[in-house]
Scaffold this motif. Structure first.
Motif, PDB file in Angstrom:
ATOM      1  N   ASP A  81       0.813  -1.214   0.000  1.00 26.99           N
ATOM      2  CA  ASP A  81       0.000   0.000   0.000  1.00 26.99           C
ATOM      3  C   ASP A  81       0.848   1.268   0.000  1.00 26.99           C
ATOM      4  N   LEU A  84       3.290   2.481  -5.196  1.00 25.29           N
ATOM      5  CA  LEU A  84       2.096   2.604  -6.012  1.00 25.29           C
ATOM      6  C   LEU A  84       2.326   2.403  -7.504  1.00 25.29           C
ATOM      7  N   ARG A 111       3.097   6.237  -1.503  1.00 28.45           N
ATOM      8  CA  ARG A 111       2.308   6.920  -0.489  1.00 28.45           C
ATOM      9  C   ARG A 111       3.247   7.432   0.587  1.00 28.45           C
TER      10      ARG A 111
END
Length: 520
Positions: A81, A84, A111
């Motif tokens: 997560d 990206l 992120r």
């Protein structure tokens, strides 16, 4: 214009808010020896410097794009997560346009996470519970990742030694300090000699499947707490030889980093938990070898950064001190410990596992637990019950004999790696105690027994509580305790010479250290 100047010009252009789609530019720019990271809003953009350092080659745009894509693939295993996409940067170095084509450069878009959770900058976050979580995560990761093809050269003794010697060759031109150069030569000689001694084990490790596609750069600067989540990022994408490595080499990097930051008790805790989870005690003879290598990797990175022009006098002073620190640490790892053997003696619930944790953190020790190894021999994972009846199944006499034999093998391996072996078992039979006492004598190392003395009422209370929690590898019940009370063979007068009593949950560490002649 040189590639490095062009990169600097591009970064200057990207500092301008107008070039970004929403008109908000970077609020911080982070420089490392091989990349530039721009923090823009809720994202980070990592651009590789156009370098060819031998161990990495980012010299062409095509290569930089490829390694950006590899960075996404590899880091997606531990931080999906965060990593990206790869984005193009168009325009010109003077007037760059992120997200535009045709590309003049590429960046990894990530992120952004809170830097206050970065462990290297906030050592107060490195707690025993966090170290346990790290060990769990790392052991799980290593169990899942790909294993090297036997036809590949990665993991061969020559391939293992090559980057180690390359470190020394790359550092030498970067320092004129005669003392540092002398240390380099001393560590280099030891590395070559030790590699020759370990060659058979290195081959065995490769054949056993321990060369895997690891993170490759696992130190505290690449680990963060992202809220409550443990985030491991920035693995090596630029050189497969540096990530297709022995899992113990990966662990050695993190252990070395904890040592360098004066967190040695936590390094010892991490090592013990990882080994307990993985069962990879065979790797212990390699640990100092790889820790030396990892200290030299950080020394090289520091030396390269020192040689770059964009550092302040204060940073130069810090980097110089860091370089010296890594050299001294590498030298320390080339030494050998004396070893020793501690066995526990006590009924179920007497606190053996809890109290010996203090030994783990305060001694150069590795612990093996009968409850864990018994279940490993039976192929039982986690806290799942074996379903064994009293005196049956994995607690039958013959299986217990196998368990103690396994514990003896592991203790010998630990001692021969220069560490103190702690064997956590009840040792209620005199024959078992004598076997381990003989092992210490045969290996010519100090021996002691920790005799855990706890009231029966307390033992019963602890066992009931442990059963309710259901997370302990021990399957001892009150019936098991009653059997132990009835059949335990008392310590002989001769055995009492080797006993250190543990009463009221007080572990006399000073006495233990004195008997083992532990000075550090």
């Amino acid at each position: 214009m040189s590639r490095s100047n062009q990169h600097a010009q591009l970064v200057d252009g990207l500092r301008q808010p107008a070039c970004w789609p929403d008109g908000i530019g970077p609020d911080r720019v982070i420089e490392t020896h091989i990349s530039t990271v721009l923090l823009v809003g809720g994202y980070a953009y990592k651009i590789k410097k156009p370098l060819d350092l031998g161990f990495l080659d980012f010299s062409t745009l095509a290569r930089r794009r490829h390694f950006c894509q590899e960075e996404i693939r590899l880091n997606g295993r531990l931080a999906p997560d965060v990593y990206l996409e790869v984005i193009p940067i168009g325009g010109t170095p003077e007037a760059p346009q992120p997200f535009a084509s045709p590309a003049i450069e590429y960046a990894v878009r990530m992120r952004r996470f809170d830097q206050t959770g970065l462990l290297s900058e906030h050592l107060e976050l490195v707690t025993p519970s966090l170290v346990d979580r790290l060990a769990d995560r790392l052991a799980g990761f290593h169990a899942e990742i790909g294993r090297v093809d036997s036809r590949a050269t990665w993991g061969d003794p020559e391939a293992v030694l090559f980057p180690m010697l390359e470190n020394f060759a790359q550092i030498r031109p970067l320092t004129e300090d005669t003392q540092a150069l002398s240390l380099l030569e001393r560590i280099a000689r030891w590395t070559e000699e030790r590699a020759g001694q370990l060659a058979p084990l290195l081959r065995k490790r490769k054949a056993g499947g321990f060369i895997r596609e690891c993170h490759g750069d696992l130190h505290l600067g690449n680990i963060a707490l992202d809220g409550d989540a443990l985030l491991i990022f920035d693995g090596i994408e630029f050189n497969p030889a540096l990530r297709w490595i022995d899992v113990i080499s990966e662990l050695a990097f993190l252990l070395m980093d904890l040592d360098q930051k004066d967190l040695q008790p936590l390094a010892r805790r991490l090592l013990n938990r990882y080994l307990e989870l993985s069962g990879d005690y065979e790797a212990l003879p390699l640990l100092g070898f790889y820790q030396t290598y990892r200290a030299m990797v950080r020394a090289k990175v520091t030396a390269i950064r020192l040689d770059q022009p964009d550092i302040s006098p204060k940073m130069q002073e810090e980097l110089t001190a860091g370089f010296s620190s890594y050299l001294q640490l590498a030298l320390r790892y080339t030494g050998e410990g004396g070893g020793g053997l501690i066995i526990t003696h006590g009924l179920s619930g007497s606190g053996k596992s809890t109290q010996t944790m203090s030994c783990i953190e305060r001694l150069p020790a590795v612990r093996v637990r009968s409850d864990v190894e018994r279940r490993r021999l039976a192929g039982i994972e986690g806290s799942r019950s074996s379903g064994s009846a009293l005196g049956g199944g994995i607690y039958a006499t013959n299986f217990s004999a196998r368990t103690y034999e396994r514990l003896q093998q592991l203790a010998e391996a630990i001692i021969q790696s220069g560490r103190v072996a702690i064997v956590d078992a009840t040792f209620l039979r005199q024959a078992d105690r004598q076997r381990f006492r003989k092992l210490a004598a045969d290996l010519d190392v100090p021996f002691l027994m920790l005799d855990f003395r706890v009231a029966e009422a307390v033992l019963r209370q602890r066992i009931r509580q442990r059963q309710q929690q259901g997370s302990d590898p021990s399957e001892a019940t009150l019936n098991v305790l009653e059997q132990q009370l009835a059949t335990a063979e008392p310590l002989s007068e001769d055995e009492l010479k080797y006993v250190v009593a543990v009463e009221s949950d007080h572990l006399p560490m000073d006495e233990i250290r004195t008997i083992l002649c532990v000075l550090d």
